[in-house]
Design a protein around this motif. Structure first.
Motif, mmCIF file in Angstrom:
data_model
loop_
_atom_site.group_PDB
_atom_site.id
_atom_site.type_symbol
_atom_site.label_atom_id
_atom_site.label_comp_id
_atom_site.label_asym_id
_atom_site.label_seq_id
_atom_site.Cartn_x
_atom_site.Cartn_y
_atom_site.Cartn_z
ATOM 1 N N ARG A 110 0.840 -1.207 0.000
ATOM 2 C CA ARG A 110 0.000 0.000 0.000
ATOM 3 C C ARG A 110 0.872 1.254 0.000
ATOM 4 O O ARG A 110 0.614 2.211 -0.744
ATOM 5 N N ALA A 111 1.914 1.253 0.830
ATOM 6 C CA ALA A 111 2.821 2.405 0.885
ATOM 7 C C ALA A 111 3.493 2.634 -0.463
ATOM 8 O O ALA A 111 3.604 3.772 -0.940
ATOM 9 N N HIS A 112 3.915 1.553 -1.093
ATOM 10 C CA HIS A 112 4.594 1.658 -2.397
ATOM 11 C C HIS A 112 3.676 2.286 -3.444
ATOM 12 O O HIS A 112 4.055 3.240 -4.136
ATOM 13 N N ARG A 113 2.462 1.790 -3.531
ATOM 14 C CA ARG A 113 1.565 2.245 -4.594
ATOM 15 C C ARG A 113 1.013 3.646 -4.315
ATOM 16 O O ARG A 113 0.824 4.431 -5.250
ATOM 17 N N LEU A 114 0.772 3.966 -3.060
ATOM 18 C CA LEU A 114 0.347 5.333 -2.738
ATOM 19 C C LEU A 114 1.465 6.324 -3.034
ATOM 20 O O LEU A 114 1.208 7.429 -3.532
ATOM 21 N N TRP A 115 2.695 5.939 -2.727
ATOM 22 C CA TRP A 115 3.805 6.851 -2.979
ATOM 23 C C TRP A 115 4.014 7.045 -4.480
ATOM 24 O O TRP A 115 4.321 8.153 -4.931
ATOM 25 N N GLU A 116 3.843 6.003 -5.272
ATOM 26 C CA GLU A 116 3.915 6.161 -6.728
ATOM 27 C C GLU A 116 2.840 7.139 -7.200
ATOM 28 O O GLU A 116 3.083 7.987 -8.069
ATOM 29 N N ARG A 117 1.636 7.019 -6.636
ATOM 30 C CA ARG A 117 0.542 7.932 -6.992
ATOM 31 C C ARG A 117 0.909 9.370 -6.642
ATOM 32 O O ARG A 117 0.650 10.298 -7.413
ATOM 33 N N TYR A 118 1.521 9.550 -5.471
ATOM 34 C CA TYR A 118 1.940 10.884 -5.050
ATOM 35 C C TYR A 118 3.003 11.447 -6.000
ATOM 36 O O TYR A 118 2.932 12.614 -6.410
ATOM 37 N N LEU A 119 3.966 10.637 -6.341
ATOM 38 C CA LEU A 119 5.072 11.112 -7.172
ATOM 39 C C LEU A 119 4.596 11.585 -8.539
ATOM 40 O O LEU A 119 5.102 12.574 -9.071
ATOM 41 N N ILE A 120 3.618 10.891 -9.118
ATOM 42 C CA ILE A 120 3.185 11.294 -10.459
ATOM 43 C C ILE A 120 2.155 12.415 -10.411
ATOM 44 O O ILE A 120 2.118 13.279 -11.283
#
Length: 360
Positions: A110-120
């Motif tokens: 969850r942390a990985h995918r939320l952070w990817e969402r934040y970065l883009i």
């Protein structure tokens, strides 16, 4: 005692204090670094086991060694410590997550995918650099920080590659998709997932211009590759590239209640009340519209239609906003006057016909 010896003693005391200080000393920092390094390896182990579980494959010492970049002979000790913590258990010739290990692994995912969402969405990171950056950040986000990040992003359902983002409760939606190579020819499909491994193939996907949400049609296959039509343009994708593009049925806009218009259909000068934003709109797009003041109950008026093309201007909360059709198509409104609504809808339909004619 000579002055030189005194200075040596002072330097020794300073070095000792710098090393032994309980919080900021070198020994304390080294201990924290080792603990963090160990925790990262444990979390990467759990995430690998979760990926194997979801792919219906068996995790092994060899597969873990490859993921963690460790010699195979060092993996048993790591696996043993994770087992002692109650996070994995041995089954036959392999091993798998326990219930607590699965819960832990899902939160890392969850942390990985939320952070990817934040970065883009927020940092405008290139799509090809998201994974590596998220791999580093996922180990430093607490559950409280994850909840805050998810709320800030507008509770997105998918990461930028189309993978479902686990909920705080640990639920992961099953992605309904098949590789583009398996899709029925001459049938429309919607891109729902782009596989980012291996990186070289993912870079080819990005370079081709294919994106999540696009509508495509498989035209055929030949020795050169898979021929795909997108927006009346034909692409030829190598089979390995096409296999990493996953598609599903075309998602149609949610049905609007009777008497409700899309903001796009509102005639110029007509005022309406925002009823809702299409429930299918999630994440950054939804939050962006709400940040602009487009919330249920607010009054909006179509102010200006440019003589050439779009976007159209709308007055919202005393501000004039230029909104594109793909945004206003998803904003549902109720005109404040029925007669104006009918006139506005007719005017909008005429303008839409003219616009469609100019697009051809």
């Amino acid at each position: 005692m000579g002055a030189g010896l005194i200075w040596i003693l002072i330097a020794a005391v300073v070095v000792a204090l710098a090393w032994l200080a309980p919080v900021h000393g070198g020994r304390a920092r080294l201990r924290r670094w080792r603990e963090l390094h160990r925790r990262i390896r444990v979390e990467d182990t759990l995430k690998h086991l979760l990926q194997c579980e979801r792919a219906s494959t068996q995790a092994t010492h060899e597969s873990l060694a490859g993921v963690l970049g460790l010699p195979v002979k060092r993996v048993p000790d790591l696996v043993g410590s994770v087992e002692e913590a109650g996070l994995l258990a041995f089954h036959g010739r392999g091993f798998a997550l326990t219930e607590s290990g699965r819960e832990y692994a899902i939160q890392i995912l969850r942390a990985h995918r939320l952070w990817e969402r934040y970065l883009i969405d927020e940092a405008r990171y290139p799509l090809t650099r998201l994974h590596e950056a998220a791999e580093r950040a996922e180990h430093h986000l607490s559950p409280v920080e994850l909840d805050a990040l998810e709320a800030h992003l507008g509770h997105p359902l998918r990461d930028p590659h189309g993978d479902p983002i686990p909920t705080a409760a640990g639920e992961i939606e099953t992605l309904q998709a098949v590789p583009l190579t398996d899709w029925e020819p001459d049938t429309e499909a919607q891109i729902v997932h782009l596989e980012d491994e291996p990186p070289a193939v993912f870079e080819e996907i990005v370079a081709s211009g294919l994106q999540i949400g696009q509508i495509v049609r498989v035209v055929g296959a030949s020795g050169e590759g898979v021929r795909v039509e997108r927006a009346n343009r034909e692409l030829v994708l190598a089979p390995v590239v096409a296999a990493n593009v996953h598609v599903g049925a075309v998602e149609r806009p949610s049905a609007r209640p009777p008497g409700i218009l899309a903001l796009t259909e509102l005639g110029e000068g007509v005022e309406a009340e925002v009823v809702a934003i299409d429930p299918a709109v999630r994440g950054f797009t939804r939050r962006r519209l709400m940040d602009l003041g487009v919330t249920p109950g607010v009054r909006v008026r179509a102010e200006l239609t440019p003589p050439f093309g779009r976007p159209r201007a709308y007055r919202v909360r005393e501000c004039l906003l230029a909104l594109r059709d793909e945004q206003t198509d998803r904003i549902w409104v109720r005109p404040t006057d029925e007669a104006e609504a009918a006139a506005g809808a007719a005017s909008s339909e005429a303008a839409g016909s003219a616009r469609r004619g100019s697009d051809r």
